[in-house]
Design a protein around this motif. Structure first.
Motif: not given
Lengths: 260, 58
Positions: A22-23, A25-29, A120, A203, A207-208, A211
């Motif tokens: 998931n990390y 693929r994470s949009r946030r990261h 992060c 957040y 999604e948060w 993840q």
């Protein structure tokens, strides 16, 4: 402190090993705006040897790799490093290497790197001062450290609230710091802080939660805590609990510090 | 696949920060000062003190 370190590291493994993909693929990261801003601040020349601590899905290392000589991507979890290497492969990056390491006891020679980055992740560190001291040791004189992590407001009550919410969602969350707290940690470790500021952070709750594969009771407890935020704390955040598009807006801390 | 030379130049023991001996055939990095052996798994050096094995003598 050793007990606290190993307990925290065990919690990090429990929280993240099962959801490592998931990390990647994470949009946030992998936020391209934030990564471009980092590149602008660091302005690499192409000659740098870089260490990315707690690389997770490898986004920071991958963003830097085309613009530097080499990147060592380190993480406590081999599962994360497998994902980071997958990201490197997909991006045709050939100058990044993966090393399993604890940020509190880095396995590198003194002065080995021109740049050290950490995004992060420091809110999972049991002892941020010790981690910063390790950064200092691994940087050459004049080398720079880029830090970007979830942060908290300077108001202690708001900071405590945000950390409580984070810990309900993820038991391996130790503590997010404010800008002033980070400045103290960095300077206390012997770094000269050239930039320390708040940047917006937000957040999207579904999604948060997804993840980290938070179970329904955990999600309910977070939503309950947010709904019950005291008014004097609420003014430090944007909390929108409209079903299906819940948002908790807080802040991030971004800093650049130099080994003098 | 062997670890590359540039990586070996910067790697150190996470405990004493001293030099390591790379045993390519065994996929191991050895700290003689601490008498610890760090495994290399799937080309990833596992540089964690708590996962290191004691160096066997003889």
């Amino acid at each position: 402190m050793i007990d606290s370190l190993s307990r925290t590291n065990s919690l990090v493994r429990e929280s993240f090993a099962p959801v490592a993909a998931n990390y990647r693929r994470s949009r946030r990261h992998g936020d391209p705006v934030e990564l471009r801003r980092m590149l602008g601040l660091l302005a690499p020349t192409g000659a740098e040897r870089v260490l990315d601590i707690a690389t997770g899905g490898g986004h920071t290392a991958a963003a830097l790799a085309p613009f530097v000589r080499t990147v060592v991507a380190s993480d406590l979890l081999p599962e994360m490093l497998v994902e980071a290497r997958e990201l490197f492969r997909a991006a045709h990056i050939r100058n990044a290497r993966a090393i399993c390491a604890d940020a509190h006891s880095l396995p590198f020679a003194e002065g080995a790197f021109d740049l050290v980055t950490c995004r992060c992740a420091p809110h999972h560190f049991a002892d941020p001062r010790r981690a910063c001291s390790e950064v200092v040791r691994c940087l050459r004189q004049g080398g720079r450290f880029y830090l970007n992590d979830c942060g908290v407001p300077e108001d202690p009550a708001a900071g405590q609230f945000a950390n409580e919410v984070e810990r309900i969602r993820d038991p391996s969350h130790v503590r997010a710091l404010s800008v002033a707290e980070w400045r103290r940690e960095l300077e206390g470790a012997g770094l000269d802080v050239s930039l320390a500021r708040e940047v917006p952070g937000s957040y999207s709750l579904p999604e948060w939660f997804d993840q980290i594969a938070a179970p329904p009771p955990t999600r309910a407890r977070v939503l309950e805590r947010l709904a019950g935020a005291p008014s004097q704390v609420r003014k430090s955040f944007t909390i929108d609990l409209t079903p299906g598009r819940e948002v908790f807006s807080t802040l991030r801390v971004e800093a650049v510090a130099v080994r003098g | 696949m062997a670890l590359d030379k540039e990586l070996l130049e910067v790697l150190a023991c996470p405990q004493c920060k001293g030099p390591l001996e790379y045993r390519e055939a065994q996929d191991q990095l050895v700290c003689h000062a601490c008498r610890l052996v760090y495994a290399v798994r799937d080309n990833i050096p596992i540089m964690l003190i708590e996962e290191a094995q004691p160096l066997q003598t003889g």
